[in-house]
Design a protein around this motif. Structure first.
Motif, PDB file in Angstrom:
ATOM      1  N   VAL B  49      21.678  72.830  89.869  1.00 57.85           N
ATOM      2  CA  VAL B  49      22.080  71.470  90.242  1.00 57.85           C
ATOM      3  C   VAL B  49      21.737  71.168  91.694  1.00 57.85           C
ATOM      4  N   GLY B  50      20.912  72.016  92.312  1.00 57.35           N
ATOM      5  CA  GLY B  50      20.644  71.841  93.731  1.00 57.35           C
ATOM      6  C   GLY B  50      21.861  72.216  94.547  1.00 57.35           C
ATOM      7  N   VAL B  51      21.777  72.134  95.877  1.00 63.54           N
ATOM      8  CA  VAL B  51      22.941  72.462  96.704  1.00 63.54           C
ATOM      9  C   VAL B  51      23.396  71.264  97.533  1.00 63.54           C
ATOM     10  N   LEU B  52      22.796  70.091  97.291  1.00 62.75           N
ATOM     11  CA  LEU B  52      23.141  68.927  98.108  1.00 62.75           C
ATOM     12  C   LEU B  52      23.542  67.740  97.234  1.00 62.75           C
ATOM     13  N   ARG B  53      24.531  66.989  97.653  1.00 58.93           N
ATOM     14  CA  ARG B  53      24.926  65.762  96.955  1.00 58.93           C
ATOM     15  C   ARG B  53      23.792  64.750  97.036  1.00 58.93           C
ATOM     16  N   GLN B  54      23.387  64.249  95.892  1.00 54.53           N
ATOM     17  CA  GLN B  54      22.262  63.323  95.884  1.00 54.53           C
ATOM     18  C   GLN B  54      22.642  61.946  96.425  1.00 54.53           C
ATOM     19  N   ASP B  55      23.949  61.655  96.506  1.00 56.12           N
ATOM     20  CA  ASP B  55      24.369  60.360  97.069  1.00 56.12           C
ATOM     21  C   ASP B  55      24.528  60.427  98.578  1.00 56.12           C
ATOM     22  N   ALA B  56      24.182  61.563  99.179  1.00 58.29           N
ATOM     23  CA  ALA B  56      24.408  61.735 100.617  1.00 58.29           C
ATOM     24  C   ALA B  56      23.116  61.628 101.426  1.00 58.29           C
ATOM     25  N   VAL B  57      22.062  61.127 100.817  1.00 55.00           N
ATOM     26  CA  VAL B  57      20.821  60.900 101.564  1.00 55.00           C
ATOM     27  C   VAL B  57      21.057  59.756 102.557  1.00 55.00           C
ATOM     28  N   PRO B  58      20.711  59.967 103.831  1.00 51.63           N
ATOM     29  CA  PRO B  58      20.949  58.908 104.831  1.00 51.63           C
ATOM     30  C   PRO B  58      20.220  57.612 104.473  1.00 51.63           C
ATOM     31  N   ASP B  59      20.714  56.488 105.047  1.00 48.96           N
ATOM     32  CA  ASP B  59      20.123  55.180 104.772  1.00 48.96           C
ATOM     33  C   ASP B  59      18.625  55.183 105.016  1.00 48.96           C
ATOM     34  N   GLY B  60      18.197  55.853 106.069  1.00 51.35           N
ATOM     35  CA  GLY B  60      16.773  55.864 106.389  1.00 51.35           C
ATOM     36  C   GLY B  60      15.996  56.952 105.673  1.00 51.35           C
ATOM     37  N   GLY B  61      16.646  57.606 104.692  1.00 53.41           N
ATOM     38  CA  GLY B  61      16.000  58.715 104.001  1.00 53.41           C
ATOM     39  C   GLY B  61      16.214  60.026 104.744  1.00 53.41           C
ATOM     40  N   GLY B  62      15.700  61.102 104.173  1.00 53.51           N
ATOM     41  CA  GLY B  62      15.827  62.409 104.821  1.00 53.51           C
ATOM     42  C   GLY B  62      16.869  63.291 104.145  1.00 53.51           C
ATOM     43  N   VAL B  63      17.122  64.413 104.783  1.00 50.66           N
ATOM     44  CA  VAL B  63      18.000  65.439 104.214  1.00 50.66           C
ATOM     45  C   VAL B  63      19.466  65.027 104.338  1.00 50.66           C
ATOM     46  N   PRO B  64      20.274  65.172 103.270  1.00 54.22           N
ATOM     47  CA  PRO B  64      21.711  64.921 103.394  1.00 54.22           C
ATOM     48  C   PRO B  64      22.311  65.728 104.548  1.00 54.22           C
ATOM     49  N   GLY B  65      23.122  65.053 105.368  1.00 54.35           N
ATOM     50  CA  GLY B  65      23.732  65.736 106.504  1.00 54.35           C
ATOM     51  C   GLY B  65      22.874  65.730 107.759  1.00 54.35           C
ATOM     52  N   SER B  66      21.720  65.062 107.728  1.00 57.33           N
ATOM     53  CA  SER B  66      20.828  65.128 108.898  1.00 57.33           C
ATOM     54  C   SER B  66      21.015  63.950 109.860  1.00 57.33           C
TER      55      SER B  66
END
Lengths: 364, 364
Positions: B49-66
């Motif tokens: 299931v991956g290790v990152l929440r897919q709804d947590a991508v920043p508004d401008g795109g990129g890695v969740p949490g970045s």
């Protein structure tokens, strides 16, 4: 000219003739360990209190636990033990010998020695088949050979291993055990020895207490692996007995496995139920060394969380240093739970006849 | 004659030009893993299931949490989080690189990057100092260097290691942490990677779920080691924060350590109290991924056994896949216990100012 006969040998071995010759040079606090274990990197973890009850030496002398008649007299009769599952005195370590042929031969010898010297002494003694788990094909043959003996009631393996026990490498052992109607037990003490991995995921503890405290980690490893790898789906009649590996960590493991299963079950498509359901149906856990929280009700709560009425079985570890006394160890539990743990769960697992009527009447 | 020019080259390397070239030959169930992780023996344990929440991508795109501003907007503000301890995105793995000089340089770079890009964005963000734990002398220097930063509130190490963390090899790290008034945290995910030991005492689990289920074993290893080696006597102000390593196993570990200590304390003469007392005074445990027993009262019983009112601290693991939602995760606990876990225990540990009066009034 002289240079032609000039010789330097850069490796000549001198020897300490007797271990005690080193004592004048060693602080006193280390004397006992040095005399009993020397450099000791084979046994490595040295218990400052020994590992055997000093009151369990047989009448005729010798190693505690080496005389079946003394075990009956000293432990089983005074405590009213109906059956004792014999697990040996560390024989499981043979699986961690680098040479599988030597290990296979010694494992067979253990079993024949047990049959000759113990199993005929009393019907109360039940045997565990020793195997070399590092050669599963040979282990399966040994299980078939000894599984015919009516007093052999399970297979036993040390918990120290090179791979978690769910790994398909080991499946021939489970197939043979199921074929012979025998549970497979695992027993600690071999962690970090021979060809086993280090005793923790982060290498080697320093002393016996630290090593002993963390032994349960390996039992969690094996139970987790057996469930995740689908061993209990592949061998639906197989039972696993976790001996002397602790009990109070089991609720945590069941909950963590169930929670992760809900998200990650894509990777274990062979599982049809929650991991904890496999544990309750297929895993049995022995009680010694029983945890002793300051508040006794905490142990009862743990027993309820782990379904101890189905899966916990009494064990004493006689004649080892951390022996649990059957007359006191389960005091305070509800009567029915206590009876299930003291004998009924094991009787169902191993197919033992129940108590005779007279003893029943005395207990009632 | 021809034999003189006859050549066989027995090692010429051909290449799969693009990962997807293999797909026609690979069963479909493995396609995603192959494309994302390839042979994958570095990362090794691949989450389906991956290790990152897919709804947590920043508004401008990129890695969740970045993006710190997106973290504030997406997670912290809607959930009323007063402070967030930033632990990074796997940076602790650098300690398991074979080259200590590379690892030291990268650890320092992580810290300067964090100070430049996150710690000034909001006073709600608090930083963890990344170190290379495999070079304790260099790690101590880094702690002294970054410990002066007012928003750096702890040191963090991965739980994957070559030796249990009580080992004297690591003591310079604790000396530096105590000197700077910083707790030391350990965080999972590096088990079995780089120069670390295998993830279990019996080697390698096969898949992500099995690996993830057993991560707590390494936390037990480190806490046991830190206590047994006397680290909390040697560094009496040191606190250890166990992050994301599970909680419900703690009562078992405390009871087992206390029981063994009574028999074996000759081997740990530096300990002056029961092992569990050191744990309650010096160890703090974060809640995520919180165990979810079928009967919620079981979790409350566990909290009482482990003195959660003193030692448990809320964590969400945002933006990881197994995030715990602060609005629901502790529901059902008594109000005072919930408040201690949600914020007060952490405020005491890290020295954070308490809630402002208006928010207090709203909560009352």
């Amino acid at each position: 000219m002289r240079a032609e006969s000039f010789i330097v040998d850069t490796d000549v071995h001198n020897a300490i003739g007797k271990l005690k010759d080193l004592l004048p040079y060693l602080p006193k606090v280390w004397h006992q360990q040095w005399l009993e274990s020397g450099i000791g990197v084979h046994g490595q973890y040295y218990s400052p209190v020994g590992v055997l009850r000093q009151d369990a030496v047989p009448d005729g002398g010798g190693v505690p636990g080496s005389d079946p008649r003394f075990v009956l007299k000293h432990y089983m009769e005074p405590n009213g033990i109906d059956y004792a599952i014999l697990t040996g005195g560390g024989e499981q370590g043979i699986s961690l010998h680098a040479d599988p042929d030597y290990a296979n031969a010694v494992a067979s010898a253990f079993n024949d020695w047990l049959a000759d010297n113990w199993l005929g002494v009393s019907p109360k003694f039940k045997g565990s088949i020793q195997i070399n788990h590092s050669d599963p094909a040979a282990a399966a043959k040994e299980i078939d050979r000894m599984g015919q003996h009516p007093a052999m009631v399970q297979v036993v393996m040390g918990s120290g291993a090179r791979m978690p026990y769910g790994n398909r490498f080991y499946h021939p052992i489970y197939e043979a055990a199921e074929r012979n109607g025998l549970p497979v037990a695992i027993h600690p003490g071999t962690e970090g020895k021979g060809i086993a991995g280090a005793p923790t995921p982060s290498g080697y503890p320093t002393r016996y207490m630290e090593w002993h405290n963390i032994l349960p980690a390996n039992f969690m490893t094996h139970i987790n692996s057996l469930v995740c790898e689908g061993v209990f789906e592949k061998y639906p009649k197989l039972k696993l007995v976790s001996i002397e590996g602790g009990i109070a960590w089991l609720p945590h493991l069941m909950w963590r496995m169930d929670k992760n299963y809900k998200a990650l079950r894509d990777s274990t498509p062979w599982l049809k139920r929650l991991p904890s359901e496999y544990i309750v149906d297929h895993v049995r856990v022995t009680t010694q060394p029983i945890e002793e929280p300051a508040k006794p009700e905490h142990l009862l709560q743990i027993f309820q969380m782990m379904h101890a009425d189905k899966i916990a079985m009494f064990s004493s570890d006689y004649p080892h240093w951390d022996f649990d006394n059957p007359k006191v160890v389960l005091n305070g539990l509800p009567r029915e739970l206590k009876r299930r743990i003291l004998g009924l769960n094991a009787a169902e697992l191993y197919g033992f006849p129940m108590l005779d009527e007279q003893k029943e009447a005395e207990l009632a």
